[in-house]
Design a protein around this motif. Structure first.
Motif, PDB file in Angstrom:
ATOM      1  N   VAL A   1       0.706  -0.877  -0.076  1.00 17.80           N
ATOM      2  CA  VAL A   1      -0.113   0.369   0.027  1.00 17.80           C
ATOM      3  C   VAL A   1       0.874   1.251  -0.247  1.00 17.80           C
ATOM      4  O   VAL A   1       0.745   2.023  -0.451  1.00 17.80           O
ATOM      5  N   ALA A   2       2.289   0.809   0.565  1.00 15.87           N
ATOM      6  CA  ALA A   2       3.192   1.976   0.480  1.00 15.87           C
ATOM      7  C   ALA A   2       3.550   2.457  -0.434  1.00 15.87           C
ATOM      8  O   ALA A   2       3.444   3.566  -0.458  1.00 15.87           O
ATOM      9  N   ASN A   3       3.864   1.520  -1.317  1.00 19.66           N
ATOM     10  CA  ASN A   3       4.680   1.700  -2.518  1.00 19.66           C
ATOM     11  C   ASN A   3       3.447   2.312  -3.616  1.00 19.66           C
ATOM     12  O   ASN A   3       3.807   3.031  -4.320  1.00 19.66           O
ATOM     13  N   ILE A   4       1.311   1.363  -3.670  1.00 19.62           N
ATOM     14  CA  ILE A   4       1.355   1.903  -4.275  1.00 19.62           C
ATOM     15  C   ILE A   4       1.144   3.625  -4.450  1.00 19.62           C
ATOM     16  O   ILE A   4       0.726   5.227  -5.475  1.00 19.62           O
ATOM     17  N   THR A   5       0.806   3.588  -3.190  1.00 22.38           N
ATOM     18  CA  THR A   5       0.357   4.964  -2.771  1.00 22.38           C
ATOM     19  C   THR A   5       1.623   6.789  -2.916  1.00 22.38           C
ATOM     20  O   THR A   5       1.072   7.618  -2.956  1.00 22.38           O
ATOM     21  N   GLY A   6       2.695   6.199  -3.132  1.00 29.19           N
ATOM     22  CA  GLY A   6       3.936   6.141  -3.424  1.00 29.19           C
ATOM     23  C   GLY A   6       4.047   6.670  -4.877  1.00 29.19           C
ATOM     24  O   GLY A   6       4.407   7.904  -4.990  1.00 29.19           O
ATOM     25  N   MET A   7       3.575   5.730  -4.878  1.00 30.54           N
ATOM     26  CA  MET A   7       3.508   5.689  -6.735  1.00 30.54           C
ATOM     27  C   MET A   7       2.790   7.130  -6.963  1.00 30.54           C
ATOM     28  O   MET A   7       3.185   7.952  -7.789  1.00 30.54           O
ATOM     29  N   ARG A   8       1.646   7.146  -6.764  1.00 32.16           N
ATOM     30  CA  ARG A   8       0.490   7.814  -7.007  1.00 32.16           C
ATOM     31  C   ARG A   8       0.733   9.291  -7.051  1.00 32.16           C
ATOM     32  O   ARG A   8       1.010  10.023  -6.792  1.00 32.16           O
ATOM     33  N   ARG A   9       1.631   9.496  -5.203  1.00 31.98           N
ATOM     34  CA  ARG A   9       2.247  10.952  -4.646  1.00 31.98           C
ATOM     35  C   ARG A   9       3.198  11.484  -6.163  1.00 31.98           C
ATOM     36  O   ARG A   9       3.170  12.734  -5.952  1.00 31.98           O
ATOM     37  N   ALA A  10       3.960  10.504  -6.311  1.00 31.88           N
ATOM     38  CA  ALA A  10       5.262  10.702  -7.000  1.00 31.88           C
ATOM     39  C   ALA A  10       4.946  11.638  -8.375  1.00 31.88           C
ATOM     40  O   ALA A  10       5.263  12.384  -8.758  1.00 31.88           O
ATOM     41  N   VAL A  11       3.626  10.755  -9.072  1.00 34.39           N
ATOM     42  CA  VAL A  11       3.191  11.280 -10.097  1.00 34.39           C
ATOM     43  C   VAL A  11       2.403  12.037  -9.857  1.00 34.39           C
ATOM     44  O   VAL A  11       2.420  13.603 -11.039  1.00 34.39           O
ATOM     45  N   ALA A  12       1.647  12.729  -8.933  1.00 35.69           N
ATOM     46  CA  ALA A  12       0.816  14.094  -9.255  1.00 35.69           C
ATOM     47  C   ALA A  12       1.816  14.909  -8.921  1.00 35.69           C
ATOM     48  O   ALA A  12       1.538  16.026  -8.938  1.00 35.69           O
ATOM     49  N   ARG A  13       2.709  14.849  -8.138  1.00 26.42           N
ATOM     50  CA  ARG A  13       3.944  15.878  -7.781  1.00 26.42           C
ATOM     51  C   ARG A  13       4.728  16.113  -8.476  1.00 26.42           C
ATOM     52  O   ARG A  13       5.412  17.430  -9.682  1.00 26.42           O
ATOM     53  N   LEU A  14       4.723  15.950  -9.717  1.00 28.43           N
ATOM     54  CA  LEU A  14       5.658  16.063 -10.981  1.00 28.43           C
ATOM     55  C   LEU A  14       4.982  17.781 -11.426  1.00 28.43           C
ATOM     56  O   LEU A  14       3.711  17.404 -11.773  1.00 28.43           O
ATOM     57  N   GLU A  15       6.000  18.208 -12.092  1.00 28.97           N
ATOM     58  CA  GLU A  15       5.231  19.994 -12.458  1.00 28.97           C
ATOM     59  C   GLU A  15       4.500  19.556 -13.944  1.00 28.97           C
ATOM     60  O   GLU A  15       3.869  20.590 -14.393  1.00 28.97           O
ATOM     61  N   CYS A  16       4.610  18.936 -14.826  1.00 29.03           N
ATOM     62  CA  CYS A  16       3.981  18.439 -15.215  1.00 29.03           C
ATOM     63  C   CYS A  16       2.989  17.636 -15.241  1.00 29.03           C
ATOM     64  O   CYS A  16       3.561  16.043 -15.098  1.00 29.03           O
ATOM     65  N   ARG A  17       1.162  17.447 -16.494  1.00 31.31           N
ATOM     66  CA  ARG A  17       0.776  16.655 -16.090  1.00 31.31           C
ATOM     67  C   ARG A  17       1.246  15.697 -17.245  1.00 31.31           C
ATOM     68  O   ARG A  17       0.905  15.522 -18.574  1.00 31.31           O
ATOM     69  N   PRO A  18       1.208  14.614 -16.804  1.00 28.85           N
ATOM     70  CA  PRO A  18       2.153  13.307 -17.728  1.00 28.85           C
ATOM     71  C   PRO A  18       0.599  13.059 -18.692  1.00 28.85           C
ATOM     72  O   PRO A  18      -0.777  12.495 -18.322  1.00 28.85           O
ATOM     73  N   GLY A  19       0.750  12.552 -19.601  1.00 28.95           N
ATOM     74  CA  GLY A  19      -0.487  11.913 -20.664  1.00 28.95           C
ATOM     75  C   GLY A  19      -0.668  10.482 -20.484  1.00 28.95           C
ATOM     76  O   GLY A  19      -1.449  10.019 -20.745  1.00 28.95           O
ATOM     77  N   TYR A  20       0.850   9.298 -20.229  1.00 30.19           N
ATOM     78  CA  TYR A  20       1.101   8.684 -20.119  1.00 30.19           C
ATOM     79  C   TYR A  20       1.961   7.884 -19.162  1.00 30.19           C
ATOM     80  O   TYR A  20       2.582   9.013 -18.590  1.00 30.19           O
ATOM     81  N   VAL A  21       1.775   6.980 -18.327  1.00 30.52           N
ATOM     82  CA  VAL A  21       2.694   6.116 -17.182  1.00 30.52           C
ATOM     83  C   VAL A  21       2.880   5.248 -17.748  1.00 30.52           C
ATOM     84  O   VAL A  21       2.009   4.265 -17.528  1.00 30.52           O
ATOM     85  N   LEU A  22       4.426   4.814 -17.387  1.00 30.06           N
ATOM     86  CA  LEU A  22       5.026   3.807 -17.658  1.00 30.06           C
ATOM     87  C   LEU A  22       5.127   3.187 -15.787  1.00 30.06           C
ATOM     88  O   LEU A  22       6.875   3.555 -15.241  1.00 30.06           O
ATOM     89  N   THR A  23       4.954   2.133 -15.883  1.00 32.90           N
ATOM     90  CA  THR A  23       5.129   1.487 -14.131  1.00 32.90           C
ATOM     91  C   THR A  23       6.515  -0.072 -14.441  1.00 32.90           C
ATOM     92  O   THR A  23       6.184   0.089 -15.915  1.00 32.90           O
ATOM     93  N   ASP A  24       6.688  -0.282 -13.721  1.00 36.06           N
ATOM     94  CA  ASP A  24       7.512  -1.436 -13.918  1.00 36.06           C
ATOM     95  C   ASP A  24       7.284  -2.459 -13.323  1.00 36.06           C
ATOM     96  O   ASP A  24       7.564  -2.884 -11.658  1.00 36.06           O
ATOM     97  N   GLY A  25       6.920  -3.635 -13.891  1.00 34.07           N
ATOM     98  CA  GLY A  25       6.306  -4.804 -13.805  1.00 34.07           C
ATOM     99  C   GLY A  25       4.927  -5.434 -12.988  1.00 34.07           C
ATOM    100  O   GLY A  25       3.997  -6.155 -13.970  1.00 34.07           O
ATOM    101  N   PHE A  26       4.009  -3.871 -12.030  1.00 33.00           N
ATOM    102  CA  PHE A  26       2.939  -4.643 -12.603  1.00 33.00           C
ATOM    103  C   PHE A  26       2.344  -2.838 -12.311  1.00 33.00           C
ATOM    104  O   PHE A  26       2.056  -2.110 -11.958  1.00 33.00           O
ATOM    105  N   PRO A  27       0.456  -3.059 -12.449  1.00 33.70           N
ATOM    106  CA  PRO A  27      -0.136  -1.788 -13.383  1.00 33.70           C
ATOM    107  C   PRO A  27      -0.501  -1.286 -11.535  1.00 33.70           C
ATOM    108  O   PRO A  27      -1.038  -1.742 -10.978  1.00 33.70           O
ATOM    109  N   VAL A  28      -0.873  -0.571 -11.628  1.00 34.24           N
ATOM    110  CA  VAL A  28      -0.945   0.724 -11.026  1.00 34.24           C
ATOM    111  C   VAL A  28      -2.477   1.685 -11.602  1.00 34.24           C
ATOM    112  O   VAL A  28      -2.397   2.102 -12.151  1.00 34.24           O
ATOM    113  N   ALA A  29      -3.351   1.807 -10.067  1.00 32.25           N
ATOM    114  CA  ALA A  29      -4.604   2.659 -11.236  1.00 32.25           C
ATOM    115  C   ALA A  29      -4.411   4.091  -9.938  1.00 32.25           C
ATOM    116  O   ALA A  29      -3.698   3.523  -9.061  1.00 32.25           O
TER     117      ALA A  29
END
Length: 240
Positions: A104-132
């Protein structure tokens, strides 16, 4: 499966996924990866990176951080953080991992990391397993840190950030030798746990750590966030 029409040739190189997605109007592309998931001490660090379109000419040598020497990772960390369109690293403490579990910490951290990017990504690539929950379409790439440049870059940022934290922790807890094993389970780390018991940077919900906890639950005390941020986490945008 990649989006319809976004085929990636086997010989496309590390930037093949980004190029294919951008051609379909799905850029910018963010890569996400973590370091420290398998450790029993220290934080989990999750990084997200968006690389520039000409990254293949500016960032040679990208690969899975585990396959690189420490010297090469440090050099690439500097190159990535200078060249990236945007990057972020989220540091999740051992205490939070104990509260919610590492997955749960990992998934939450991934969402936080993407949300904190200065540009809004159009697509996200993750390593190994899907994340919504990224607010953008995403794709889980098998061994993504070996085949997708942005994921490899995130792997390096996460690994270097975490290694710096563990070296800083070593200055206070030299008896555990965090600078050497970075909080992972080794014979030397296990012997130190047996001799000294856990400190508050150990993940006390982990069976191997709990087995060496004092009956009172007391552990050696510190405040990682006060000690380390100023000296070791230059550029990190959030401390969870």
């Amino acid at each position: 499966m990649a989006p319809r029409g976004a085929a990636v040739r086997r010989d496309a190189g590390m930037f093949g996924y980004e190029r294919a997605l951008v051609r379909r109007g799905l850029g910018p592309v963010a890569g996400v990866d973590e370091a420290g998931r398998g450790a029993c001490a220290g934080p989990l660090v999750v990084a997200a990176v968006v690389l520039p379109a000409d990254g293949s000419r500016r960032l040679g040598g990208l690969a899975d951080s585990k396959l690189l020497t420490e010297q090469v990772r440090e050099r690439l960390f500097e190159d990535i953080t200078v060249a990236a369109v945007s990057w972020t690293a989220i540091v999740i403490t051992a205490a939070e991992i104990d509260q919610v579990g590492v997955h749960v910490a990992n998934i939450t951290g991934m969402r936080r990391a993407v949300a904190r990017l200065e540009c809004r990504p159009g697509y996200v690539l993750t390593d190994g397993f899907p994340v919504a929950g990224f607010g953008a379409e995403s794709l889980a790439v098998v061994k993504g840190d070996r085949v997708a440049a942005c994921v490899a870059a995130a792997s390096i940022v996460a690994k270097v950030t975490r290694d710096r934290i563990m070296r800083a922790l070593h200055t206070r807890y030299a008896e555990y030798d965090f600078a050497q094993h970075k909080g992972y389970v080794t014979a030397a780390h296990t012997a130190a746990l047996a001799r000294y018991g856990p400190c508050d940077e150990h993940r006390k919900s982990y069976v191997n750590v709990a087995a060496h906890a004092a009956p009172t639950g007391d552990v050696r005390s510190s405040r990682l966030e006060d000690r380390v941020l100023a000296t070791s986490l230059h550029g990190v945008t959030e401390y969870a």
